[in-house]
Design a protein around this motif. Structure first.
Motif, short mmCIF file in Angstrom:
data_model
loop_
_atom_site.label_atom_id
_atom_site.label_comp_id
_atom_site.label_asym_id
_atom_site.label_seq_id
_atom_site.Cartn_x
_atom_site.Cartn_y
_atom_site.Cartn_z
N THR A 63 0.93 -1.16 0.01
CA THR A 63 0.20 0.04 0.01
C THR A 63 0.85 1.28 -0.05
N ILE A 64 0.49 2.19 -0.74
CA ILE A 64 1.03 3.59 -0.88
C ILE A 64 -0.01 4.35 -0.12
N HIS A 65 0.88 4.99 0.70
CA HIS A 65 -0.12 6.24 1.68
C HIS A 65 -0.08 7.64 1.22
N GLN A 66 0.97 8.08 0.28
CA GLN A 66 1.18 9.17 -0.47
C GLN A 66 0.05 9.32 -1.75
N PRO A 67 -0.71 10.18 -1.65
CA PRO A 67 -1.91 10.43 -2.85
C PRO A 67 -1.25 10.85 -4.13
N GLY A 68 -1.37 10.11 -5.17
CA GLY A 68 -0.92 10.51 -6.63
C GLY A 68 0.54 9.57 -6.93
N SER A 69 1.06 8.66 -6.02
CA SER A 69 1.92 8.07 -6.06
C SER A 69 1.75 6.57 -6.80
N THR A 70 2.48 6.06 -7.67
CA THR A 70 2.36 4.60 -8.11
C THR A 70 3.37 3.72 -7.57
N TYR A 71 4.35 3.94 -6.97
CA TYR A 71 5.40 3.29 -6.48
C TYR A 71 5.58 3.56 -4.86
N CYS A 82 11.28 7.90 -9.71
CA CYS A 82 10.25 8.85 -9.06
C CYS A 82 9.21 7.90 -8.62
N THR A 83 8.77 8.41 -7.40
CA THR A 83 7.57 7.58 -6.90
C THR A 83 6.14 8.03 -7.50
N MET A 84 6.00 9.03 -8.25
CA MET A 84 5.01 9.46 -8.65
C MET A 84 4.73 9.13 -10.34
N CYS A 85 5.64 9.47 -11.13
CA CYS A 85 5.54 9.29 -12.55
C CYS A 85 6.37 7.90 -13.12
N GLY A 86 7.47 7.44 -12.37
CA GLY A 86 8.08 6.34 -12.65
C GLY A 86 9.63 6.73 -13.49
N VAL A 87 9.80 8.02 -13.70
CA VAL A 87 10.88 8.54 -14.44
C VAL A 87 12.35 8.09 -13.66
N LYS A 88 13.28 7.75 -14.56
CA LYS A 88 14.48 7.59 -13.70
C LYS A 88 15.11 8.83 -13.37
N VAL A 89 15.39 8.65 -11.81
CA VAL A 89 16.11 9.88 -11.55
C VAL A 89 17.47 9.72 -10.82
N LEU A 90 17.82 8.52 -10.67
CA LEU A 90 19.12 8.20 -10.03
C LEU A 90 19.60 6.91 -10.66
N GLN A 91 21.00 6.96 -11.11
CA GLN A 91 21.35 5.71 -11.62
C GLN A 91 22.06 4.76 -10.54
N THR A 92 21.64 3.59 -10.24
CA THR A 92 22.13 2.62 -9.23
C THR A 92 22.71 1.55 -9.75
N LYS A 93 23.50 1.81 -10.68
CA LYS A 93 24.43 0.75 -11.36
C LYS A 93 25.47 0.27 -10.43
N ASN A 94 26.08 1.41 -9.69
CA ASN A 94 27.29 1.07 -8.76
C ASN A 94 26.95 1.25 -7.20
N TYR A 95 25.63 0.93 -6.82
CA TYR A 95 25.27 1.05 -5.65
C TYR A 95 25.09 -0.47 -5.09
N ARG A 96 25.47 -0.79 -3.84
CA ARG A 96 25.39 -2.01 -3.14
C ARG A 96 24.02 -2.03 -2.49
N GLN A 97 22.80 -2.55 -2.86
CA GLN A 97 21.66 -2.47 -2.50
C GLN A 97 21.19 -4.02 -1.97
N SER A 98 20.69 -4.12 -0.90
CA SER A 98 20.19 -5.42 -0.56
C SER A 98 18.98 -5.76 -1.19
N SER A 99 18.66 -7.06 -1.32
CA SER A 99 17.34 -7.32 -1.87
C SER A 99 16.18 -7.50 -1.07
N VAL A 100 16.44 -7.22 0.31
CA VAL A 100 15.37 -7.31 1.30
C VAL A 100 14.60 -5.86 1.46
#
Length: 100
Positions: A63-71, A82-100
């Motif tokens: 569930t999304i609690h911010q009105p107008g958001s899709t993600y 972007c949480t509202m429109c889905g446009v690429k804002v940040l390049q996450t290629k070199n980021y170490r992000q967990s899958s959790v």
């Protein structure tokens, strides 16, 4: 994360942010009137958590609690969009992000 085009769509808070010098809704900047009745001067429809239907995230179906958001905020950060429109804002290629 919200892109520059969607920043104007974000809602504002009803109270003043006096601790920030560049806040949007202080009295000095002209964004808020003194002695204003928010019930009468606000929008005709008030927010009610019991009647509001929350939208679902396109990725995780949470569930999304911010009105107008899709993600949701977590999926938008992981994908760098972007949480509202889905446009690429940040390049996450070199980021170490967990899958959790």
């Amino acid at each position: 994360m919200v892109c520059d085009n969607c920043k104007k769509k974000i809602g504002t808070v009803a109270t003043q942010e006096v601790w920030k010098s560049g806040s949007r809704n202080t009295v000095e900047s002209g964004g808020r009137k003194l002695n204003e009745n928010k019930l009468l001067s606000g929008k005709s429809t008030r927010y009610s958590p019991y009647t509001t239907k929350f939208s679902k995230c396109k990725v995780c179906k949470g569930t999304i609690h911010q009105p107008g958001s899709t993600y949701c905020q977590g999926c938008a950060y992981k994908l760098g969009i972007c949480t509202m429109c889905g446009v690429k804002v940040l390049q996450t290629k070199n980021y170490r992000q967990s899958s959790v």
